[in-house]
Design a protein around this motif. Sequence first.
Motif: not given
Length: 143
Positions: A94-105, A112-114, A119-126, A133-136
Motif C-alpha cells: 500500500p506504500d510503494l514510495d515508502g518501500t522504494f525509499a527504504k530499498l534505495q537507501a 526502475q524507480e516508481p 496499463y494502470g499500475l504504479r510500480d518499481c523494480a529491483v 527481478l522483483i517488481r513491486i
Amino acid sequence: MSAAMNLSIHSSFLPHTDPDASLAFYRDALGFEVRKDVGYQGLRWITVGPAGQPDTAIVLYPPQATPGLTDAEQRAIAEMMAKGSFAMLNLATPDLDGTFAKLQAGDTEIVQEPVDQPYGLRDCAVRDPAGNLIRIQQTPARG
C-alpha cells in the motif's frame, strides 16, 4: 462445464546463488519472516514470507539441485540469472514510495524507480542478490 477446485498458491521458488545474501535481502531489506532454513549436502533451501501471511511463501533454492538438468542447462540457467532474465516475482504494497525509499537507501540494485505504467499500475523494480527481478506494485486504495 468445469468444476471449480479449491486451490491456493502456497509457495513459489526463486533461485539463489548466495544463500546468505538472499536471506539478508528477503529478511532485512524486505522484512520477510524466515520460516525454514534447510541444509542438505552442502546446499540450502530458505523459505521466507511476508509477516501475517503464513499461507504464502517463497522458497529460495539452489538451482544446481534441480534434478535432471544437464551441465549445459545448468550453465544456461546461471547465465540467465546473471543477466537477471531467469526468474521474477511481483509483490504489492500500500506504500510503494515508502518501500522504494527504504530499498534505495540500502544496497538494493534498483532497476526502475516508481512510475505510473500505461496499463494502470504504479510500480518499481529491483533485483535480488541472485539477479531475480522483483517488481513491486502499489495496491489500489480501498475505501
